[in-house]
Design an enzyme around this catalytic site. Structure first.
Site, PDB file in Angstrom:
ATOM      1  N   ASN A 163       0.089  14.375   4.764  1.00  0.00           N
ATOM      2  CA  ASN A 163       1.466  14.667   4.345  1.00  0.00           C
ATOM      3  C   ASN A 163       2.305  15.229   5.501  1.00  0.00           C
ATOM      4  O   ASN A 163       3.516  15.025   5.543  1.00  0.00           O
ATOM      5  CB  ASN A 163       1.449  15.624   3.156  1.00  0.00           C
ATOM      6  CG  ASN A 163       1.006  14.891   1.891  1.00  0.00           C
ATOM      7  OD1 ASN A 163       0.514  13.768   1.960  1.00  0.00           O
ATOM      8  ND2 ASN A 163       1.198  15.515   0.747  1.00  0.00           N
ATOM      9  N   GLU A 178       0.817  -1.213   0.000  1.00  0.00           N
ATOM     10  CA  GLU A 178       0.000   0.000   0.000  1.00  0.00           C
ATOM     11  C   GLU A 178       0.844   1.254   0.000  1.00  0.00           C
ATOM     12  O   GLU A 178       0.509   2.241  -0.615  1.00  0.00           O
ATOM     13  CB  GLU A 178      -0.724   0.072   1.330  1.00  0.00           C
ATOM     14  CG  GLU A 178      -2.031  -0.481   1.417  1.00  0.00           C
ATOM     15  CD  GLU A 178      -2.265  -0.526   2.911  1.00  0.00           C
ATOM     16  OE1 GLU A 178      -2.642   0.512   3.464  1.00  0.00           O
ATOM     17  OE2 GLU A 178      -2.004  -1.580   3.492  1.00  0.00           O
TER      18      GLU A 178
END
Ligand SMILES: Cc1cc2nc3c(=O)[nH]c(=O)nc-3n(C[C@H](O)[C@H](O)[C@H](O)COP(=O)(O)OP(=O)(O)OC[C@H]3O[C@@H](n4cnc5c(N)ncnc54)[C@H](O)[C@@H]3O)c2cc1C
Length: 780
Positions: free
Chosen positions: A764, A639
């Site tokens: 992020n 992933e």
């Protein structure tokens, strides 16, 4: 710090890298830089001789001329070390460039003799080819050799020559009888005059003028197109090797700054513990990784015998613009993070900045290389990405031995499969697909046995080895296959295979394969987002059941979900990670309420799910009680690679290019500059992705630095989405697919998707935190 480029060294590259590092470490090169600068600049001929004795100058020289006959990768490894150590000697200008040029010329005794003298270090020479600032190819407008009394006389001037002072001579590019030519000129010939200017890094750049310099026929090295072609090629070689040096500079600036952040204390703690600085360091790390990945890919591209001039030029431009940018960004930021001491001449970090500045301006700066790249790739921009190389479709052989199948053949077979079975109108859908929209495709895959490429055959999967699995996913992305609700396949299945019981596997896996269960992920809660371990949804044991109370949110495909795998709190008395369990829940159980949430695009992408005394059998606990955190973490694997896939950026880039063609934007230089920057960002994202994919394909564990991929891929995606919107002018505010004679695309979908992508799967900022700790090892 090692980057991907150095992780993938072959034996001979490692040997050169190690010996270069040992040689350069023996003396502090930074002190030599200072001493040489104080002495007026230049370099040390004794050191140059030692460099030649170690064979560095012979690497590209064929064995027939006493060379080593090796490739650019070995030279690049040495140059990278020179960058890390700041070697003052001009390896590229006096070693790589003239020798690459001479080796590309037709055999002649003058050429062979010069090659031998240069590679032995007995003669030191440069190539004098440039006449104006910003020139990327030799124009020879100012330098001409004309015939006079049976020999030639050279007149003219060259600029930015290195080495100048201290060189024995130059290979001079000129026009001779109206043809491009290369001639050898000794520094001591009558009529040769030299003036030097000091560059910011202390090295010297010279202007060499030629007044009535006599050129004997033995000094003519090449004439006509051969001379031109050899010089162009040598210039590209120099740019590529200089890019390696720039990567080395950036790497060392990163590691020195990291060390400084760990030792410098303010406000009672090391400044490296401040998140603002950590995140800036991670942005530096990303540039370093991109530079290294781009370098590795570029070296591979030009090492192919089929690489033509255009590919050499575009690759050199791509490398030079990325690596110079990376080195300048990293070293400039390094100064900021050092505070005032960074701005002094006495402290070493500034030396890296000044070397990066000098090299960045030489051989074409990033802006001029982006322009050249745009010019080269412009011709091919009209082309649609190739997806046509398909095999004749044959039914999938259920007992196929994938290991035996070459990857190219496998990919062609997969493409043929998608071409035959995937509905054309469902390619490249703008938003996430619901179960109703994708059920048919899911069932087709299920029927044909192609549904679970990663699952082992004993559980009904394709049992693909890592390389074929990656190829399968990449081909599916390239074909624009919409992801169906597949969390049962990609999350629950692998978890149950690893942590589940036989009974759980028998109960759930066949139903996932049959499309009878649509699984959702129940991790996030209103007060547990990035801080996932703060989950409060509670599961209390009552007889043979858990009683679940609480709320999950942002549950993707929540409206379609029949089941949820969820994290629940089963012990409030221990450290938060230690009191979490992993439960499987049937969403039809009484007490479950699902409420859809519209996202910015007004799509029902996710839901909130309420649990009010929901009774879940104890048999639905996966793994041990209170071990849910370990189970959840194990989901990280492939992933992590695919959240950093370049697919969204690549597709959006094609959309921008399509729109630009439709709206005639390619003539606008401002637009073109931005487009080129993003083309390069996307290409380098691809290079970084390929580096990590190669690690995964070899079955090795993926390093923590992979978090940089998610950041760069989603932020590049966002920048492209913004350019798409801007390029659409008034269409940029329209909600749906725009279809007129000047536009045929969904303008806003990429931006909405990118905004979500920067948040899900670990935002992020969280990825930057991870990189700061796990890769840069910065303090808490
Ligand atoms: C499209 C989409 C689909 C999703 N699907 C699912 C799903 O199926 N199942 C599921 O469980 N969840 C899902 N999520 C939720 C997702 O995992 C969370 O949104 C994510 O973990 C962030 O949590 P949050 O939204 O509460 O933001 P917060 O954690 O509140 O963060 C808010 C801001 O603060 C920043 N921040 C937070 N902590 C730090 C820190 N320590 N340092 C620096 N900055 C910080 C974040 O980066 C963000 O910018 C989905 C989210 C989206 C957008």
């Amino acid at each position: 710090m090692t980057t991907q480029a150095s992780d993938m060294d072959t034996e001979s590259i490692t040997m050169f890298r190690d010996s270069a590092s040992a040689f350069l470490d023996a003396v502090d090169q930074r002190q030599r830089v200072r001493a040489l600068e104080a002495g007026g600049g230049g370099f040390d001929r004794d050191v140059w001789q030692q460099i030649a004795d170690m064979g560095w100058l012979s690497i590209l020289v064929p064995e027939s001329l006493d060379g080593l006959g090796l490739g650019l990768a070995e030279v690049a490894a040495i140059a990278q070390e020179c960058g890390r150590h700041l070697l003052p000697e001009p390896l590229v200008d006096a070693g790589v460039h003239p020798l690459a040029l001479l080796c590309a010329l037709p055999v002649s005794s003058a050429r062979d003799e010069l090659i031998k003298k240069l590679s032995a270090g007995h003669t030191v020479a440069g190539v004098a080819w440039q006449e104006k600032a910003g020139e990327l190819e030799a124009s020879n407008q100012l330098t001409r050799a004309t015939s006079s009394h049976g020999q030639w006389v050279l007149e003219g001037q060259k600029r930015f020559v290195r080495p100048g002072l201290g060189a024995d001579g130059w290979i001079v590019s000129c026009h001779l009888d109206a043809q491009p030519a290369l001639v050898w000129v000794s520094a001591d010939q009558a009529g040769v005059r030299l003036s030097a200017e000091q560059a910011v890094d202390g090295s010297l750049l010279c202007s060499v003028s030629f007044t009535q310099v006599e050129i004997a026929s033995s000094q003519l090295l090449a004439l006509g197109p051969t001379a031109q072609a050899a010089l162009s090629r040598a210039n590209e070689v120099a740019r590529i090797i200089q890019s390696a040096e720039l990567v080395g500079i950036a790497e060392r600036a990163l590691s020195l700054t990291r060390d400084y952040l760990c030792t410098r204390t303010q406000f009672g703690k090391p400044i490296g513990s401040f998140q603002a600085l950590q995140h800036r360091m991670v942005d530096g790390l990303i540039q370093v990784e991109l530079g290294a990945a781009c370098l590795r890919e570029g070296l591979a591209v030009v090492s192919s015998p089929d690489a033509g001039e255009q590919l050499w030029a575009s690759t050199a431009s791509r490398l030079k613009s990325r690596c110079a940018f990376a080195a300048c960004e990293m070293t400039r930021m390094a100064i900021q993070l050092h505070g005032a001491i960074g701005t002094t001449n006495e402290y070493d970090i500034g030396l890296y900045f000044k070397r990066a500045m000098t090299l960045s301006s030489r051989w074409g700066n990033p802006a001029s290389h982006r322009r050249r790249y745009a010019h080269i790739v412009g011709a091919s921009r009209a082309a649609v990405p190739a997806t046509t190389d398909q095999a004749e479709y044959t039914e999938f052989p259920p007992d196929a031995r994938w290991d035996d199948m070459p990857e190219v053949e496998f990919r062609r077979m997969v493409r043929a499969f998608f071409a035959k079975h995937y509905p054309a109108e469902r390619r490249y859908r703008p938003y996430r697909q619901t179960w109703a929209e994708s059920k048919d495709w899911y069932m087709t895959l299920s029927r044909l046995g192609w549904l679970a490429p990663a699952w082992p055959k004993e559980h009904g999967g394709m049992g693909l080895p890592a390389d074929k699995l990656i190829a399968y996913i990449e081909e599916s992305e390239a074909w624009g296959v919409a992801r169906p609700p597949d969390q049962g396949l990609v999350m629950v299945g692998p978890i149950l295979m690893r942590f589940g019981t036989d009974e759980q596997r028998a109960r759930f896996l066949p139903k996932i394969l049959a499309g009878e269960q649509v699984w959702t992920q129940g991790y996030s809660e209103p007060n547990a987002g990035s801080d996932l371990a703060a989950v409060r949804t509670e599961a209390v044991i009552d007889g043979n059941e858990f009683v679940v109370n609480g709320q999950k949110t942002w549950t993707t495909w929540g409206m379609d979900g029949t089941h949820m795998f969820m994290l629940v709190r089963t012990d409030k008395t221990v450290k938060k990670q230690a009191g979490i369990s992993f439960l499987l829940v049937d969403l039809k159980t009484p007490g479950v309420t699902v409420r859809p949430i519209q996202n910015l695009a007004a799509e029902r992408e996710f839901c909130e799910v309420f649990f009010d005394n929901v009774r879940v059998p104890l048999a639905n606990l996966v793994g041990e009680l209170n071990q849910g955190w370990t189970v959840a973490k194990a989901l990280l694997g492939f992933e992590r690679l695919f959240t950093g896939s370049p697919k969204h950026s690549q597709h959006t880039l094609h959309q921008v290019e399509k729109l630009a063609r439709q709206r005639g934007l390619l003539e606008d230089p401002v637009f073109l500059a931005r487009l080129t920057e993003l083309q390069l960002d996307t290409a380098d994202l691809g290079a970084a992705y390929n580096g990590f994919a190669a690690i995964a394909k070899r079955g090795e564990s993926i390093p923590a630095s992979i978090s940089m991929l998610k950041i760069w891929s989603t932020e590049t995606y966002e920048r492209l989405a913004l350019l798409l919107m801007e390029s659409a002018d008034d269409y940029g505010g329209l909600r749906d697919h725009c279809l007129t004679d000047e536009i045929d695309l969904h303008v806003v979908a990429p931006l909405f998707n990118a905004l979500g992508a920067k948040i899900f799967a670990g935002s992020n900022e969280i990825q930057r935190n991870i990189l700061a700790k796990a890769v840069l090892d910065l303090p808490s």
